[in-house]
Design a protein around this motif. Structure first.
Motif, PDB file in Angstrom:
ATOM      1  N   THR A 199      49.399  43.383  39.060  1.00 14.49           N
ATOM      2  CA  THR A 199      50.507  42.769  39.405  1.00 14.49           C
ATOM      3  C   THR A 199      51.652  43.428  40.461  1.00 14.49           C
ATOM      4  OG1 THR A 199      50.524  41.839  37.055  1.00 14.49           O
ATOM      5  CG2 THR A 199      52.737  41.778  38.212  1.00 14.49           C
ATOM      6  N   GLU A 210      52.483  42.115  44.163  1.00 16.63           N
ATOM      7  CA  GLU A 210      53.795  41.977  44.868  1.00 16.63           C
ATOM      8  C   GLU A 210      54.135  42.532  46.069  1.00 16.63           C
ATOM      9  OE1 GLU A 210      56.109  43.296  41.313  1.00 16.63           O
ATOM     10  OE2 GLU A 210      55.771  41.437  40.259  1.00 16.63           O
ATOM     11  N   ARG A 211      53.466  43.849  46.272  1.00 10.91           N
ATOM     12  CA  ARG A 211      53.619  44.332  47.559  1.00 10.91           C
ATOM     13  C   ARG A 211      52.464  43.996  48.734  1.00 10.91           C
ATOM     14  NH1 ARG A 211      53.989  50.520  45.717  1.00 10.91           N
ATOM     15  NH2 ARG A 211      53.998  50.681  48.032  1.00 10.91           N
ATOM     16  N   GLU A 252      50.923  37.851  51.353  1.00  8.05           N
ATOM     17  CA  GLU A 252      51.916  36.447  51.041  1.00  8.05           C
ATOM     18  C   GLU A 252      52.205  35.634  52.289  1.00  8.05           C
ATOM     19  OE1 GLU A 252      54.599  34.527  48.764  1.00  8.05           O
ATOM     20  OE2 GLU A 252      53.467  36.348  48.053  1.00  8.05           O
TER      21      GLU A 252
END
Length: 292
Positions: A164, A168-169, A174
């Motif tokens: 997780t 997120e990093r 993204e």
């Protein structure tokens, strides 16, 4: 690194829009060794002759980690101490601007490559792994560190939390949805580093290179997380780095399982909370305490 491009979205409503796309460029890795007996006439003591090791397609960024990790994972050097300097060469593109697509490595005094590199002077795609080993037997015989003697214990909870945190990093993923990532958990389950690349093997090399720069090899007690399937090249790199636990988001291949089984690496696939599939050596990932 990303680039903004105009695209045409098709579907219920067709529109033109600007989207971010992951940058893919070649990286040429060159290695030079300091001569044992002085500098040849006309030579440059600061720039000894270099030889191309490989050219790989990569996501620009963390190029020194990628270079160092590749040399370690391919068994060409043993650690970061084998390298004296790394630098981007001043290569230029068609427009005359620098591309930063060549890294030149100078080996430390008295250090030479551990095997010939003639078989590695081809272009490697973003999906290519170790191309120099002709068999699993050759790979295992050349392992500098054996994960089989590592009694590490990593909870599945820590692995899921690490996955997780890695997600997120993943800033480039993204923005583009087009890159892989690798991350490293320390023996306490803390996330130490995350690296992204278009190639899953490059992302792993970047992590190994980071660890080599930190003087952390072999990675005893650590867990390597990868946002892809577990192929032969990923298991091979984990074994060379001495990683006892390799956890991947997707499935494993037969050769990856064989490498992990015989080298002593705990191989996990389909790591998606709350589950994981243990292909080899599940003892290092204890089951959750039913009382908690």
């Amino acid at each position: 690194m990303t680039q903004r491009l105009r695209v045409h979205r098709m579907g219920e409503a067709s529109i033109d829009r600007i989207e971010s796309v992951a940058v893919e460029e070649p990286l040429e890795i060159r290695v030079a060794a300091l001569p044992d007996q002085g500098i040849p006439a006309g030579g440059n003591p600061l720039r000894p002759p270099s030889t191309t090791v490989t050219t790989t397609m990569r996501l620009p960024g963390d190029d020194f980690d990628l270079t160092l990790g590749h040399l370690v994972a391919e068994g060409l050097i043993g650690s970061g101490e084998d390298v004296a300097t790394m630098m981007h060469c001043t290569d230029t593109g068609p427009d005359g601007s620098p591309t930063f697509n060549v890294v030149e490595v100078t080996l430390a005094a008295g250090v030479s490559l551990r095997r010939p590199i003639t078989e590695r002077t081809e272009v490697a795609t973003s999906a290519c792994g170790v191309c120099g080993s002709t068999s699993v037997d050759d790979l295992l015989a050349a392992l500098p560190h054996s994960p089989s003697t590592d009694d590490a214990s990593v909870s599945l909870t820590a692995i899921h939390a690490g996955m997780t945190a890695m997600r997120e990093r993943q800033k480039v993923f993204e923005a583009t949805g087009g890159v892989h990532a690798a991350a490293l958990l320390d023996p306490q389950g803390r996330l130490l580093a995350v690296r992204e690349d278009i190639g899953r093997h490059n992302a792993v090399d970047k992590i190994i290179g980071w660890a080599a720069r930190e003087g952390s090899l072999p990675l005893r007690g650590h867990a390597l997380l990868v946002s892809s399937r577990a192929g032969f090249e990923i298991a091979q790199k984990a074994a060379v780095a001495g990683v006892p636990v390799l956890a991947c988001v997707s499935a494993a291949t037969t050769l990856a399982v064989e490498v992990a089984e015989r080298s002593g690496v705990t191989l996990l696939g389909f790591v998606r909370e709350p589950r994981a599939t243990a292909y080899t050596h599940p003892r290092r990932v204890p089951p959750p305490d039913p009382g908690l």
